[in-house]
Design an enzyme around this catalytic site. Structure first.
Site, PDB file in Angstrom:
ATOM      1  N   TYR A 220       0.866  -1.282   0.041  1.00 47.80           N
ATOM      2  CA  TYR A 220      -0.136  -0.002  -0.055  1.00 47.80           C
ATOM      3  C   TYR A 220       0.889   1.194  -0.022  1.00 47.80           C
ATOM      4  O   TYR A 220       0.446   2.099  -0.723  1.00 47.80           O
ATOM      5  CB  TYR A 220      -0.826   0.007   1.072  1.00 47.80           C
ATOM      6  CG  TYR A 220      -1.598   1.342   1.290  1.00 47.80           C
ATOM      7  CD1 TYR A 220      -2.757   1.695   0.641  1.00 47.80           C
ATOM      8  CD2 TYR A 220      -1.286   2.149   2.598  1.00 47.80           C
ATOM      9  CE1 TYR A 220      -3.558   2.616   0.801  1.00 47.80           C
ATOM     10  CE2 TYR A 220      -1.984   3.281   2.743  1.00 47.80           C
ATOM     11  CZ  TYR A 220      -3.254   3.514   1.869  1.00 47.80           C
ATOM     12  OH  TYR A 220      -3.920   4.636   2.039  1.00 47.80           O
ATOM     13  N   LYS A 224       0.955   4.286  -3.002  1.00 45.87           N
ATOM     14  CA  LYS A 224       0.632   5.574  -2.610  1.00 45.87           C
ATOM     15  C   LYS A 224       1.935   6.421  -3.012  1.00 45.87           C
ATOM     16  O   LYS A 224       1.772   7.576  -3.682  1.00 45.87           O
ATOM     17  CB  LYS A 224       0.139   5.970  -1.328  1.00 45.87           C
ATOM     18  CG  LYS A 224      -1.124   5.322  -0.964  1.00 45.87           C
ATOM     19  CD  LYS A 224      -2.315   6.074  -1.799  1.00 45.87           C
ATOM     20  CE  LYS A 224      -3.451   5.240  -1.284  1.00 45.87           C
ATOM     21  NZ  LYS A 224      -4.651   6.145  -2.209  1.00 45.87           N
TER      22      LYS A 224
END
Length: 346
Positions: A220, A224
């Site tokens: 994750y 990002k």
């Protein structure tokens, strides 16, 4: 011999004087660098304070006429839902895209009931599938629409914090497909029209997980960070066409993804956070370190400034703090799962 001795003494004196001048120059040089650094940090902090608390952002109306369209992904819950409510109140028609059709239908009905002049279109698609057919359906739905605003809100994190080696392959694939492929593909569908009209706004949801490395959320965090650099590059490409690109950095917000329900000083509700973000378009907030990026909410902005501009040289320490926080979250999640398992057994 006396002459030679005098020469050697003079040479020693010259060397000592030269050494003294060199040392003095080094001291002055280091002092100047220190003063320049302090002044730079002070100026940056003042910019952050003015951006967060004083200066207004651009109005949504400056990006397109009333009745033009906004496309919002991940629209059925949390931040996406709030973006839909608040952009509709500004007079824009909406294309709502998310996975669950029933939620989209309910949301569209609520929006048109409160804003009778606003039109809505919905499309249920699962970004995790990265299906060409879904993107073709979206392309057909957008045909002929004046899309002034794109909100790339769709995103996925790990179900609970987990080390990379233990992360299921399907979870890795879903995070990359949703956060990266989904954002890129939908943006590429919409930007040609914005370029042609020479106006538009593209907002993409970032995260502090992309601002600093986040152990136990490695995939994750990487996704990002990818969006961070992609948005900065895209912003530079599209600015000459009158298109504003902004990556919105957020820390924790009350949501299903964060698993936090109670708002605090540092954890706002989606309604409060979105309202702030839309009032601060075009302002960096607490993120002067990256171009085309904003941390609009005041406590998040101060945290972002401190992490990037003050703690940047201690990145290993920041990663260690992040690791400890998510290890604690993982332990709590596992304990909760055990309790629920025990209740089901009864």
């Amino acid at each position: 011999m006396e002459y030679l001795q005098k020469y050697q003494n003079n040479l020693s004196n010259f060397r000592a004087a030269d050494m003294s001048q060199t040392q003095t120059a080094i001291v002055f040089g280091l002092g100047a660098i220190g003063i320049a650094f302090i002044l730079s940090q002070t100026f940056t902090l003042l910019r952050v304070i003015f951006s967060l608390f004083v200066l207004p952002g651009r109005s949504l109306k400056s990006f397109g006429p009333k009745g033009s369209w906004a496309v919002i992904t991940g629209a059925s819950d949390g931040l996406g839902k709030e973006f839909a409510y608040q952009i509709a109140r500004a007079g824009f028609n909406l294309v709502l895209v998310s996975r669950t059709e029933s939620k989209l239908i309910t949301l569209a009905e609520e929006i048109t009931a409160k804003n009778p002049s606003v039109q809505t279109k919905i499309l249920a698609m699962d970004f995790a599938q990265n299906s060409n057919a879904d993107y073709e359906r979206l392309k057909a739905l957008l045909l002929g629409l004046d899309v002034s605003i794109l909100v790339n809100n769709v995103g996925k994190s790990h179900s609970i914090p987990v080390t990379f080696n233990e992360t299921p392959e399907d979870e890795i694939a879903d995070i990359i497909n949703i956060n990266c492929h989904g954002t890129l593909r939908i943006t590429q569908l919409i930007t040609p029209g914005m370029i042609e009209r020479k106006r538009g706004l593209i907002l993409t949801m970032g995260s502090f997980g992309g601002l600093v490395p986040t152990p136990l959320l490695a995939t994750y965090s990487g996704s990002k960070a990818f969006l961070q650099y992609w948005s900065s590059a895209l912003g530079a490409e599209l600015e000459p066409y009158g298109i504003t690109v902004q990556l919105l950095q957020a820390h924790l917000i009350t949501s299903a993804m964060s698993k936090i329900r109670k708002p605090t000083f540092t954890v706002p509700t989606p309604k409060v956070w979105v309202s702030t973000a839309l009032r601060k378009i075009g302002r960096n907030g607490g993120s002067p370190y990256y171009s085309y990026t904003s941390s609009p909410y005041f406590s998040h902005g101060i945290m972002a400034w401190f992490i990037t501009c003050v703690m940047g040289v201690f990145s290993k320490r920041v990663a260690s703090i992040n690791k400890g926080m998510h290890e604690s979250i993982r332990k709590r999640a596992l304990r909760k799962a055990e309790r629920e398992k025990g209740k089901k057994a009864l």
